[in-house]
Design a protein around this motif. Structure first.
Motif, PDB file in Angstrom:
ATOM      1  N   HIS A  18      10.766  -2.674   1.324  1.00 29.91           N
ATOM      2  CA  HIS A  18      10.124  -3.761   0.582  1.00 29.91           C
ATOM      3  C   HIS A  18      10.718  -3.888  -0.813  1.00 29.91           C
ATOM      4  N   ALA A  19      11.058  -2.749  -1.426  1.00 33.61           N
ATOM      5  CA  ALA A  19      11.663  -2.779  -2.756  1.00 33.61           C
ATOM      6  C   ALA A  19      13.044  -3.421  -2.708  1.00 33.61           C
ATOM      7  N   VAL A  20      13.806  -3.132  -1.667  1.00 33.31           N
ATOM      8  CA  VAL A  20      15.119  -3.770  -1.492  1.00 33.31           C
ATOM      9  C   VAL A  20      14.952  -5.273  -1.330  1.00 33.31           C
ATOM     10  N   ALA A  21      14.046  -5.672  -0.446  1.00 35.83           N
ATOM     11  CA  ALA A  21      13.845  -7.097  -0.177  1.00 35.83           C
ATOM     12  C   ALA A  21      13.425  -7.843  -1.442  1.00 35.83           C
ATOM     13  N   GLY A  22      12.632  -7.206  -2.277  1.00 33.85           N
ATOM     14  CA  GLY A  22      12.148  -7.865  -3.483  1.00 33.85           C
ATOM     15  C   GLY A  22      13.207  -8.081  -4.541  1.00 33.85           C
ATOM     16  N   ALA A  23      14.338  -7.384  -4.424  1.00 33.86           N
ATOM     17  CA  ALA A  23      15.379  -7.485  -5.445  1.00 33.86           C
ATOM     18  C   ALA A  23      16.492  -8.454  -5.092  1.00 33.86           C
ATOM     19  N   LEU A  24      16.524  -8.927  -3.860  1.00 33.91           N
ATOM     20  CA  LEU A  24      17.677  -9.693  -3.391  1.00 33.91           C
ATOM     21  C   LEU A  24      17.622 -11.150  -3.831  1.00 33.91           C
ATOM     22  N   ALA A  83       0.825  -1.209   0.000  1.00 33.84           N
ATOM     23  CA  ALA A  83       0.000   0.000   0.000  1.00 33.84           C
ATOM     24  C   ALA A  83       0.856   1.254   0.000  1.00 33.84           C
ATOM     25  N   ALA A  84       2.035   1.165   0.629  1.00 36.04           N
ATOM     26  CA  ALA A  84       2.919   2.328   0.709  1.00 36.04           C
ATOM     27  C   ALA A  84       3.764   2.516  -0.536  1.00 36.04           C
ATOM     28  N   SER A  85       3.684   1.576  -1.465  1.00 34.54           N
ATOM     29  CA  SER A  85       4.596   1.585  -2.610  1.00 34.54           C
ATOM     30  C   SER A  85       4.102   2.398  -3.797  1.00 34.54           C
ATOM     31  N   ALA A  86       2.945   3.022  -3.677  1.00 33.76           N
ATOM     32  CA  ALA A  86       2.426   3.826  -4.786  1.00 33.76           C
ATOM     33  C   ALA A  86       3.121   5.182  -4.811  1.00 33.76           C
ATOM     34  N   PRO A  95       9.858  11.259  -3.001  1.00 36.15           N
ATOM     35  CA  PRO A  95      10.505  10.423  -1.984  1.00 36.15           C
ATOM     36  C   PRO A  95       9.644   9.233  -1.580  1.00 36.15           C
ATOM     37  N   LEU A  96      10.306   8.102  -1.371  1.00 37.34           N
ATOM     38  CA  LEU A  96       9.612   6.853  -1.075  1.00 37.34           C
ATOM     39  C   LEU A  96       9.250   6.773   0.407  1.00 37.34           C
ATOM     40  N   ASP A  97       8.166   6.101   0.690  1.00 37.51           N
ATOM     41  CA  ASP A  97       7.866   5.729   2.070  1.00 37.51           C
ATOM     42  C   ASP A  97       8.944   4.751   2.536  1.00 37.51           C
TER      43      ASP A  97
END
Length: 546
Positions: free
Chosen positions: A372-378, A357-360, A364-366
């Motif tokens: 969550h974006a970092v975790a999704g790329a690892l 929900a915070a990723s829209a 500057p990012l929430d």
């Protein structure tokens, strides 16, 4: 054998394959000997803070002591923050600094000082070497003490003229020490765990440090006990994806007491006094709970809270023996595992829903969306080195930490550690990609470490969460006095005028850089960077205090 040659001989025998340092005049006899020997590389840093942090990360990755060479009193002072972090995190380091020539110490020459006195508060033990014939023995002793529980940094002061002496010295052989075996009185410990109706386990960093994660998983499953990570844990001590994982304990005694309120038996394994941060009144454990504690350091048993039974022994050996004694004695274990699994799934779903929900929207990012974006790329084998303070808390909530040594942090609290630690982690384990998630304030303290990353082409991705403030301090103030009454009154806590551009800082050190513009962009950047062959810095603008 000359004293300086004896040093190199012992380093080789102790498994030291590189030296981390920043040299000065009083270290020249040592560095010159390294050049002549040619088989022990010197990893250069331009400031002692990142130098010690690199050694810290390297020692953790290789699971053996790292060796550090600092420059006399000033260089030692610059490295003290890193030594405090290593002491708190139980990282084995052997640290030396060259002292001025003894023949004019009475004249108080430039740069000289009380090196042992300066180091004493930050390390486990100190040696003031004054005789060439003592040097080999004391260096051997330093390596042994650095690894002996509780592990930590050990310091030696080495006068430059002593290393230059032509006096022959003898090198003692390396002693072989058997590891700790299982603790005694395990029948009593097993009976206590078997009798519990609501057992809980606190997994301390000793579990990950000693490679006992699998053994702890087996014990927790045998009992059906929920497992909490210690506050602000340094490493993976229990898989966060496991159904019995109940999250990280908060860093206050009141918070710990609340989290453990339902337990009737708590088993505390390999943790130092719960590492509370802010003071809250009362004990860390709820009234009436029975406490079992296991540690490799006997001084930890009952140190800050009373225990019903304290066990001193090797963690893996003791947990394995306990699991064997509990086989078939806890028929409720399967039901407990199922119940804990439902709660675990619900917690994970809640946080992931909030992250999505915070990723829209653009930068500057929430902070949660950025985490969550970092975790999704690892990739699964990635190592995350985290020094991001408030965003780091959110990162812990969304990371799937399953593999040992896949998460590296320091409970020492000395800022500027993350950049150097990430470089050392990658040097120590070159087959695993390393991503450093850093706060902007933390990055400023250790920025000189980027020079070493560029010099040696170390493929680390440095992700700077840039909110332009010391957010953790604002949150602490607001916990004492609500934000609505403070009306933005924070002294010295804003870094947004001017707003820091870390891509320019990276460019100064010769490192490629990019600024993330959205959560999806951040994930895309990281997915590519973790397979690259050089360092990259990612500046991530995130929302501030609000």
């Amino acid at each position: 054998m000359r004293p300086v040659d004896a040093v190199l001989d012992i380093l080789r025998d102790e498994g030291v394959d590189r030296v981390f340092g920043n040299p000065g005049t009083s270290e020249l006899p040592f560095t010159d000997a390294l050049v002549a020997a040619g088989d022990i590389p010197y990893v250069l840093g331009v400031h002692e803070g990142p130098v010690v942090a690199m050694a810290d990360g390297y020692a953790r990755a290789t699971r053996r002591p790292a060796f550090v060479s600092l420059h006399i009193a000033a260089g030692l002072a610059n490295g003290l923050v890193g030594l405090l972090n290593a002491s708190r995190s139980r990282t084995p380091l052997v640290v030396t600094a060259g002292q001025q020539d003894r023949r004019h110490l009475a004249a108080d020459p430039m740069l000289s000082g009380d090196l042992v006195g300066l180091a004493r508060a930050a390390v486990k033990h100190t040696f003031d070497v004054q005789h060439a014939h003592d040097l080999p023995l004391l260096l051997r002793r330093a390596f042994a003490l650095a690894q002996q529980p509780p592990a930590g940094p050990v310091f030696l002061s080495l006068p430059m003229d002593l290393l230059q002496e032509d006096t022959p010295v003898e090198v003692p052989a390396r002693s072989v020490r058997a590891p700790l075996g299982a603790a005694t009185r395990l029948d009593e410990a097993a009976a206590l765990l078997a009798s519990a109706a609501r057992p809980a386990i606190v997994a301390g960093d000793g579990v990950g440090r000693d490679g006992a994660v699998a053994e702890l998983v087996a014990l927790a499953e045998a009992v059906g006990a929920v497992v909490h990570h210690q506050p602000m844990h340094d490493r993976v001590d229990f898989p966060t994806t496991h159904p019995l994982h109940a999250g990280m304990l908060p860093a206050t005694y009141s918070g710990i007491r609340e989290q453990l309120a339902e337990a009737d038996v708590v088993f505390i394994i390999g943790t130092h006094a719960f590492m509370a941060h802010h003071y809250t009144p009362g004990p860390p454990l709820p009234a009436g709970v029975r406490v079992l504690q296991l540690d490799t350091d006997p001084a930890e048993l009952g140190r800050t809270f009373p225990v019903d039974l304290g066990l001193h022994g090797g963690l893996a050996a003791t947990l394995t023996a306990l699991t064997g004694l509990l086989a078939g004695r806890v028929p409720e274990a399967a039901e407990r595992r199922e119940r804990a699994g439902r709660a675990h799934t619900a917690r994970r779903a809640e946080i992931l829903t909030a992250a999505r929900a915070a990723s829209a929207g653009p930068a500057p990012l929430d902070p949660l969306a950025a985490a969550h974006a970092v975790a999704g790329a690892l990739p699964r084998d990635a190592v995350v080195v985290e020094e991001a303070i408030t965003t780091g808390i959110r990162l812990r909530q969304v990371l799937d930490l399953e593999r040992p040594d896949s998460y590296v942090h320091t409970v020492g609290g000395g800022l500027g550690w993350g950049i150097g630690a990430a470089i050392g982690s990658r040097l120590g384990n070159p087959d695993r990609p390393v991503v450093a998630v850093l706060g902007d304030g933390c990055s400023l303290f250790g920025l000189q470490g980027l020079w070493s990353a560029a010099r040696y082409g170390v493929p680390v991705t440095f992700v700077v969460m840039n909110n332009g403030e010391y957010r953790t301090l604002k949150e602490t103030l607001d916990s004492w006095d609500s934000a609505s009454t403070r009306q933005g009154r924070y002294l010295g806590l804003d870094l947004d005028h001017p707003r820091l551009d870390f891509t320019k800082a990276a460019g100064f050190f010769g490192i490629d850089a990019v600024r993330a513009t959205s959560p999806g962009h951040l994930t895309e950047i990281l997915a590519k960077s973790v397979v690259s062959d050089g360092p990259l810095l990612v500046d991530v603008p995130i929302t501030g205090h609000g």
